[in-house]
Design an enzyme around this catalytic site. Structure first.
Site, short mmCIF file in Angstrom:
data_model
loop_
_atom_site.label_atom_id
_atom_site.label_comp_id
_atom_site.label_asym_id
_atom_site.label_seq_id
_atom_site.Cartn_x
_atom_site.Cartn_y
_atom_site.Cartn_z
N LYS A 90 0.85 -1.19 0.00
CA LYS A 90 0.00 0.00 0.00
C LYS A 90 0.88 1.24 0.00
O LYS A 90 2.00 1.22 0.52
CB LYS A 90 -0.89 0.03 1.24
CG LYS A 90 -2.18 0.81 1.05
CD LYS A 90 -3.19 0.00 0.24
CE LYS A 90 -4.52 0.73 0.13
NZ LYS A 90 -5.53 -0.09 -0.52
N GLY A 188 -20.79 6.99 3.55
CA GLY A 188 -19.73 7.26 2.58
C GLY A 188 -20.25 7.09 1.17
O GLY A 188 -20.66 6.00 0.77
N GLY A 190 -18.59 7.99 -1.87
CA GLY A 190 -17.58 8.16 -2.91
C GLY A 190 -17.94 7.32 -4.12
O GLY A 190 -19.08 6.88 -4.26
N VAL A 192 -17.36 4.24 -4.84
CA VAL A 192 -17.87 2.92 -4.49
C VAL A 192 -19.18 3.02 -3.72
O VAL A 192 -20.17 2.38 -4.06
CB VAL A 192 -16.83 2.13 -3.65
CG1 VAL A 192 -17.41 0.80 -3.17
CG2 VAL A 192 -15.57 1.88 -4.48
#
Length: 357
Positions: A90, A188, A190, A192
């Protein structure tokens, strides 16, 4: 481009509680573009360490390091459980994506990725757009999720997998996967989260939505007839299913006692703040869909996509996320364990087998 001089001291790295078996951690900076980044390579047993690049305005470098270490380990397990021949890594860039991100900054990041000679392969994550990845790709071939490497934006596949996982979770708890009439709190919105909300709406679910970005909330209200709540209260909603699709550590000692849903199944990474939180969910009779199992659609798409080909193979493997979760839930019941413990065990079984081969 020199090493990043930060408040993260030598002992703070090697004694870090998330250090574990990490193979390589690189601190990088580029004064000219303002790039400050950390690249963490956790495990390359199954192949190159694939994991996205996140751009986020961390309060300090120590927080960024913790995120990089946790997320890279999560990618090792995600890739192993998804059946991919890839390790886990990552990258985090310390910046506000709305204010400080630039083409030049992403190109500088690409140059640093290239210096790792393919041991780390980057891709899109929070705060990073497909266009950003195209900039990275100008300086390294060790990048996925671009127009040159296949299907481009991975978020629709992440969302598809999460939706399949929600259906599998509903099947396990409610006895069927029909979402019409079910209520879901999507935290959330966003790329996705919004797409998950869309699929839930199309399946007949009633939505409660939340996001720190007001325009996304207004868009969801308009498109789905959703009800809005404050993001800090999304987990408390009177719903059947809570779908956390924002940042991690949202399931913790403070929030878990307040959850009214019977299922927690969403796209966010590292949802459990500590292992004890998974046990707390089990004790409350709340089914938790392990995050790296349910949100693997994106990494499946960037790992398996081929330029010029359709997405049938990617879609089939992503749709199978529901089957993987069903197997995890059943094994957890049989072993009187938690779903995330079983998911870890299944990933570790694959890694151990590969090390013996």
């Amino acid at each position: 481009m020199n090493a990043l001089h930060t408040s993260v001291h030598h002992s703070a790295v090697f004694d870090h509680p998330e250090m574990g078996e990490h193979e390589n951690i690189v601190f990088v900076q580029d004064k000219e573009t303002g790039l400050n980044a950390i690249i963490a390579v956790h495990d390359t047993t199954l192949g190159p360490a694939l994991g996205g690049c996140r751009v986020w305005p961390y309060d300090n470098p120590a927080d960024a390091l913790t995120d990089a270490l946790r997320l890279s380990r999560g990618m090792t397990y995600k890739n192993a459980l998804a059946g991919l021949d890839l390790g886990g890594g990552k990258a985090v860039i310390i910046a506000d994506p709305r204010k400080h991100k630039s083409v030049e900054l992403m190109e500088a990041f690409g140059l640093h990725v290239d210096r790792l000679s393919g041991t780390y392969v980057t891709a899109e994550d929070v705060g990073v757009s497909p266009e950003d990845m195209e900039a990275v790709a100008r300086f390294t071939e060790h990048v996925r999720g671009t127009s040159a490497t296949g299907l481009g934006d991975p978020s629709p596949y992440t969302a598809l997998g999460v939706f399949q996982g929600i259906k599998a979770s509903a099947q396990h708890v409610f006895g069927n996967d029909d979402l019409s009439g079910r209520t879901v709190s999507v935290q959330g919105l966003g790329h996705v989260g919004f797409d998950v909300a869309r699929q839930l709406h199309d399946a007949g679910a009633s939505l409660i939505v939340s996001d720190i970005h007001a325009p996304a909330v207004l868009k969801a209200i308009d498109a789905f007839g959703a009800t809005a709540v404050d993001p800090a209260e999304a987990h408390m909603a009177e719903v059947d299913i809570f779908a956390p699709c924002a940042l991690g550590a949202g399931l913790n000692a403070r929030t878990i006692p307040q959850i009214k849903a019977k299922v927690v199944a969403g796209a966010a990474n590292n949802q459990l703040q500590t292992p004890a939180d998974g046990i707390a969910l089990k004790k409350r009779g709340i089914l938790y869909a392990p995050d790296y199992a349910i949100n693997a659609g994106g990494v499946i798409s960037i790992a398996l996509a081929s330029p010029g080909e359709d997405d049938q193979v990617v879609r089939e493997k992503t749709m199978a996320i529901g089957d993987t979760l069903s197997a995890i839930f059943k094994r957890a019941e049989t072993e009187n364990s938690t779903p995330e413990q079983v998911a870890d065990t299944m990933a570790e079984e694959r890694l151990a087998k590969a090390r013996l081969a």
